[in-house]
Enzyme design. Sequence first.
Site, PDB file in Angstrom:
ATOM      1  N   TYR A  47       9.999 -10.921  33.954  1.00 31.07           N
ATOM      2  CA  TYR A  47      10.390 -11.803  33.839  1.00 31.07           C
ATOM      3  C   TYR A  47      10.906 -13.201  34.958  1.00 31.07           C
ATOM      4  O   TYR A  47      11.094 -12.401  35.912  1.00 31.07           O
ATOM      5  CB  TYR A  47      11.783 -12.422  33.248  1.00 31.07           C
ATOM      6  CG  TYR A  47      11.718 -12.638  31.249  1.00 31.07           C
ATOM      7  CD1 TYR A  47      11.620 -13.358  31.029  1.00 31.07           C
ATOM      8  CD2 TYR A  47      11.798 -10.951  30.603  1.00 31.07           C
ATOM      9  CE1 TYR A  47      11.144 -13.186  29.459  1.00 31.07           C
ATOM     10  CE2 TYR A  47      11.571 -11.336  29.047  1.00 31.07           C
ATOM     11  CZ  TYR A  47      10.914 -12.639  28.939  1.00 31.07           C
ATOM     12  OH  TYR A  47      11.294 -12.534  27.281  1.00 31.07           O
ATOM     13  N   GLU A  49      11.901 -16.552  33.831  1.00 30.78           N
ATOM     14  CA  GLU A  49      12.392 -17.730  33.998  1.00 30.78           C
ATOM     15  C   GLU A  49      13.289 -18.700  35.480  1.00 30.78           C
ATOM     16  O   GLU A  49      14.361 -18.246  35.647  1.00 30.78           O
ATOM     17  CB  GLU A  49      13.903 -17.756  32.645  1.00 30.78           C
ATOM     18  CG  GLU A  49      13.340 -16.943  31.427  1.00 30.78           C
ATOM     19  CD  GLU A  49      14.296 -16.967  30.178  1.00 30.78           C
ATOM     20  OE1 GLU A  49      15.467 -17.086  30.285  1.00 30.78           O
ATOM     21  OE2 GLU A  49      13.454 -16.260  29.267  1.00 30.78           O
ATOM     22  N   ASP A 192      -4.541 -36.822  28.818  1.00 25.92           N
ATOM     23  CA  ASP A 192      -4.395 -35.505  28.566  1.00 25.92           C
ATOM     24  C   ASP A 192      -6.312 -35.074  29.067  1.00 25.92           C
ATOM     25  O   ASP A 192      -7.000 -35.682  27.805  1.00 25.92           O
ATOM     26  CB  ASP A 192      -5.077 -35.348  27.088  1.00 25.92           C
ATOM     27  CG  ASP A 192      -4.904 -33.601  26.737  1.00 25.92           C
ATOM     28  OD1 ASP A 192      -5.838 -33.024  27.217  1.00 25.92           O
ATOM     29  OD2 ASP A 192      -4.319 -33.065  25.480  1.00 25.92           O
ATOM     30  N   THR A 218      -5.563 -28.016  30.286  1.00 28.70           N
ATOM     31  CA  THR A 218      -5.904 -26.975  29.717  1.00 28.70           C
ATOM     32  C   THR A 218      -6.458 -26.423  31.142  1.00 28.70           C
ATOM     33  O   THR A 218      -7.270 -27.308  31.858  1.00 28.70           O
ATOM     34  CB  THR A 218      -6.107 -26.653  28.382  1.00 28.70           C
ATOM     35  OG1 THR A 218      -7.919 -26.938  28.636  1.00 28.70           O
ATOM     36  CG2 THR A 218      -6.077 -26.607  27.065  1.00 28.70           C
ATOM     37  N   LYS A 221     -10.767 -24.344  30.471  1.00 28.60           N
ATOM     38  CA  LYS A 221     -12.403 -25.083  29.687  1.00 28.60           C
ATOM     39  C   LYS A 221     -13.138 -25.465  30.567  1.00 28.60           C
ATOM     40  O   LYS A 221     -13.406 -24.615  31.039  1.00 28.60           O
ATOM     41  CB  LYS A 221     -12.126 -26.322  28.707  1.00 28.60           C
ATOM     42  CG  LYS A 221     -11.494 -26.393  27.659  1.00 28.60           C
ATOM     43  CD  LYS A 221     -10.320 -27.400  26.937  1.00 28.60           C
ATOM     44  CE  LYS A 221      -9.944 -26.769  25.390  1.00 28.60           C
ATOM     45  NZ  LYS A 221      -8.537 -27.061  26.043  1.00 28.60           N
ATOM     46  N   ARG A 227      -6.425 -19.018  30.238  1.00 24.64           N
ATOM     47  CA  ARG A 227      -5.274 -19.599  28.889  1.00 24.64           C
ATOM     48  C   ARG A 227      -4.598 -20.218  29.357  1.00 24.64           C
ATOM     49  O   ARG A 227      -3.744 -19.479  29.225  1.00 24.64           O
ATOM     50  CB  ARG A 227      -6.032 -18.922  27.664  1.00 24.64           C
ATOM     51  CG  ARG A 227      -7.256 -18.668  27.147  1.00 24.64           C
ATOM     52  CD  ARG A 227      -7.037 -17.926  26.081  1.00 24.64           C
ATOM     53  NE  ARG A 227      -7.356 -18.948  24.439  1.00 24.64           N
ATOM     54  CZ  ARG A 227      -8.272 -19.699  24.499  1.00 24.64           C
ATOM     55  NH1 ARG A 227      -9.773 -19.844  24.914  1.00 24.64           N
ATOM     56  NH2 ARG A 227      -8.168 -20.659  24.245  1.00 24.64           N
TER      57      ARG A 227
END
Length: 408
Positions: A47, A49, A192, A218, A221, A227
């Site tokens: 973790y 954060e 984008d 992203t 691609k 991903r």
Amino acid sequence: MNKDKKIFKLITLEQNRQHNTINLIASENYVSKYILKAQGSCLTNKYAEGYCNKRYYGGCKYINKIEKIAIIRAKKLFKAKYVNVQPHSGSQANFAVYNALLKPGDIILGMNIKHGGHITHGSKINISGKIYKSITYGLNKNQNIDYKQIKSLALQHKPKLIIAGFSSFSKICNWKKFYKISRLTKSFLLIDISHIAGLIAAKLYPNPLKYADIVTSTTHKTLCGPRGGIILSNNKNLYKKLDKSIFPQTQGGPLMHVIAAKAICFKEALNKNFIKYQKQVLKNCKYMCNFFLKKKFQIISNKTETHLFIINLTNLKITGLQAQKILNKANIIVNKNYIPDDKQNSFITSGIRIGTPAITKRGIKHKTAIYIAKLISNILKNISNVNIIKKTKYKIKKICNKHPINKL
Ligand code: DSN
């Protein structure tokens, strides 16, 4: 703990499916073995954060270093002064931008999904079209982006945000025109680049960072990474807002195994071989598209300048869904796709999208790409001929065996 045989069997079957099929889905790709390894590493246990050196958990010594490296590499790759590598996806990245800049009810202007836009750009079925007032633009009669329409809609509606970028548009966007319109109406400009990030990184498509207030993408691609999503900007006034909008406002803990994989992806994209790869992606795409044009298929925008193009199937009297299913039988994977002002719904559609990032990644060059186009053309023109499908499947398997994906 016993191995979960059911799931691992399905993973093996999927691995075989990926090996034995020609993947022409424009938004998919194969990652390197190093990216796969990072994603399956112990980082998944952690973790973290918060942001580098400002975490809500102890034990982040190495995590901080990994996230810093990812940010430095992404800045270099895209010539950005600010990068956030924590978005879990492109949709999360886009939503974080909206959350940072807009209030519910604000007006946004994005590309219509039927003309090539993405669902997160204001589609009514997405939260972007539910909590903001979404206006959409599209393609003109030459099937190019209708900049006149964008200007007139912008002047009429004064959107708080203009969104450029697409999921299925095959030409070069004029970012400067978007920029000029956005300044005229004092709108923020979000670009984008999810689909074309790899081409931009290789300098084969114009980099929008000098025009956009914010760029989202992203990483999986054309960029060939895990991903996930990223946010980039050169607008100093927005950095803090964007960071806060990702954490704590819209996401919790970052996926550190994915961030490590993103860092590796950026390093791979900074290598000169990446430019060679992207040039081949474009070449394969252009040759396939030209083959279809020669065979009198209708191509949206009549050409491609990117990694993808859309075939309009209406003159063949078959739907996108039928074409997708029939090609699938021959181990050729495509996705059904809207054509501008499509009369069919999103599950049926009137077109298919063809993309070359994945086949190029497995080493396929333009001669084989043309051969694949020929096989597709033959099937689409003879959809009830079972023999052709059978023979094509055999030929496709031969190509797949020649270009294994487990060696990447
Ligand atoms: N679903 C992706 C595509 O196929 O273009 C975009 O998110």
